[in-house]
Write an enzyme that holds these catalytic residues in place. Structure first.
Site, PDB file in Angstrom:
ATOM      1  N   SER B 114       0.544  -1.099   0.030  1.00  0.00           N
ATOM      2  CA  SER B 114      -0.104  -0.111  -0.014  1.00  0.00           C
ATOM      3  C   SER B 114       1.302   1.183   0.280  1.00  0.00           C
ATOM      4  O   SER B 114       2.112   0.911   0.577  1.00  0.00           O
ATOM      5  CB  SER B 114      -0.486  -0.085   1.434  1.00  0.00           C
ATOM      6  N   TYR B 138      -0.017   0.045  10.426  1.00  0.00           N
ATOM      7  CA  TYR B 138      -1.385  -0.581   8.610  1.00  0.00           C
ATOM      8  C   TYR B 138       0.365  -0.610   7.866  1.00  0.00           C
ATOM      9  O   TYR B 138       1.134  -1.843   7.501  1.00  0.00           O
ATOM     10  CB  TYR B 138      -2.363   0.138   8.410  1.00  0.00           C
ATOM     11  N   LYS B 142       2.942  -3.436   6.333  1.00  0.00           N
ATOM     12  CA  LYS B 142       2.731  -3.572   4.770  1.00  0.00           C
ATOM     13  C   LYS B 142       4.092  -3.490   4.625  1.00  0.00           C
ATOM     14  O   LYS B 142       5.210  -4.086   3.550  1.00  0.00           O
ATOM     15  CB  LYS B 142       2.044  -2.782   4.355  1.00  0.00           C
TER      16      LYS B 142
END
Lengths: 316, 316
Positions: B114, B138, B142
């Site tokens: 992402s 998050y 990632k």
């Protein structure tokens, strides 16, 4: 080695920046040597940080500052994939998680990362915003440790500072089998009147700082106002970019041609190949602005070695 | 959502690039919907990848291509620290380790990363060698997944390709509470004759690609000759950088002023603050050179939405 020098410094001064150190706990998988001339209590413990419960026990006395240097070194992490991840990644994560689980506890955590987080190809000088694309499992594990350090700090669980150490030169002691060992061997051994092997060509460029500078980085990282660092908690430390030829020229200037003649050229294709992927030069602007200081010439690095290791040469 | 669209595509075409797909396994923590019009067998399984033994069982049929999209989304990973690390980090690592433990097995692994791996401040356009300093858990998870993917691929355990998806726009379905939801809401809802809330100012710039483009990225990542990628296995996908004002202007051009009048300005300080830390623009040169393709205008993104979701508007 850097950890031992740091422990010696803390034990002998009883100070960390402007603060008194009340007690020093040394933890390693084998018992650490007790520093000589300690002016504060030193406790030596042994254990394995990659056992999940160990970190919690280790923190029971709520140390204000934690230096996390433990690691499987590059060659071993490459040779033993599972062990490298277990010690370097899981061990680091368990430590951070144990801190996170302690209420009302916000220690300064100094994490030694490495320039091995970078992988070729590189720009002429690697800047502070260059991506970390390691080409070793060790570098990968350090880069992951950096990410965890930043996130755990951002979330307020700890007050982390990550420092990417240059290759430490001149490493004291005996020649070891680390691929990077020759950078130190070609200085230390001739200064001691012994032959040293140079496995690469003289145009190889690399990034160095002395053991003394490394201890300085660690102490500064332990005491700096972390609010001045911001959310990017990992910093490339300053150093000196020199070619092997420049290293040798500096040695000759300090110790003479006879000393330099003890360097024997013996190209090693495996080492040549590895070294080709290593960083050569950095622009460590952020760390310099934040007050981290290294040597400014390779001659200075050699003089630091002679002083700190009490080396006797014909010329000094 | 992207996973479902990918599954629909694979099931309906029975093809992945030039190759036939013999079977499709869908694995999620809740049973995935079975794609309509499947021309190949589709098997739906449910389970939790963050249980260490699950990945090994999942791979018993030795799939040639693995798409790893599973994730706790950004908001939830921020709200539930432990869960985010367990699913996004441990789940990914268990999958990679299970692959690594299977002899004579070298699957293509497509990992959806992402643009959340990047954290402000940013240059005008984030280049392919900009560092990953995420400002969310998050994004951290990632970024760690990317590092593991590269290292496990470098070691020859798998053939990984990581793709950093832009914000997907226009997301079909109902408005959700994701902080980024408004980028889609302000297009989809007015097109359906419904009011949409715009919580930020029109000068907010962001990076978008359509769901169709995202499926294209995944399929291309599954079939590309990975030797052309080199050791830097993670790629920022192409996209369109537009301001919210430009999004609205494109909508007006396609659907008229009445449609656009359904957008209600209602500033939300929490969202404004979050969005200020998000990437705005990229220079995704590597992915473009490697053949990844996105839309070239925001109007095209809207037309793709109208086509793929069979939207009926007054103007088309």
């Amino acid at each position: 080695m850097v950890g031992q020098k740091l422990a010696q410094n803390l034990a002998a001064t009883g100070r960390i920046g402007a603060n008194d150190v009340t007690r020093l706990e040394l933890f390693d998988v084998v018992p650490a040597p007790v520093p000589a001339n300690a002016v504060i209590p030193v406790n030596v413990r042994e254990g394995d940080l990659s056992s999940q419960s160990v970190a919690g026990e280790l923190l029971s006395d709520r140390p204000a500052v934690i230096f996390h240097l433990a690691a499987i070194v590059s060659g071993e992490a490459e040779a033993d994939f599972e062990k490298g991840y277990r010690i370097n990644l899981d061990g680091t994560r368990y430590l951070f998680e144990a801190i996170c689980q302690m209420p009302d506890y916000w220690p300064r955590v100094v994490f030694t990362s490495s320039i091995a987080v970078f992988g070729a190809p590189f720009p002429d000088a690697i800047g502070d915003d260059f991506h970390t694309t390691p080409l070793t499992s060790y570098g990968t594990q350090k880069a992951i440790g950096e990410l965890l350090l930043s996130d755990f700090s951002r979330r307020g669980f700890m007050d982390g500072v990550g420092i990417r150490l240059p290759t430490i030169c001149v490493r004291p002691g005996k020649p070891n089998k680390a691929a990077s060992g020759f950078f130190s061997n070609i200085i230390r051994e001739p200064l001691a009147g012994l032959e040293a092997v140079l496995p690469v060509s003289e145009d190889v460029r690399h990034w160095h700082a002395s053991p003394r500078a490394a201890v300085g980085f660690l102490l500064h990282a332990a005491t700096i106002d972390s609010s001045t660092i911001g959310p990017r908690r990992n910093l490339t430390m300053p150093g000196i970019s020199v070619t092997v030829g420049e290293q040798i020229a500096a040695l000759e200037k300090i110790a003479g041609a006879d000393t330099v003649s003890l360097i024997r050229r013996e190209p090693d294709e495996a080492i040549i190949k590895m070294v080709a992927g290593w960083p050569q030069n950095f622009d460590a602007t952020r760390a310099a602005r934040l007050g981290f200081q290294a040597e400014t010439s390779f001659e200075e690095i050699i003089r630091v070695h002679i002083e700190d290791e009490a080396v006797t040469t014909g010329n000094n």
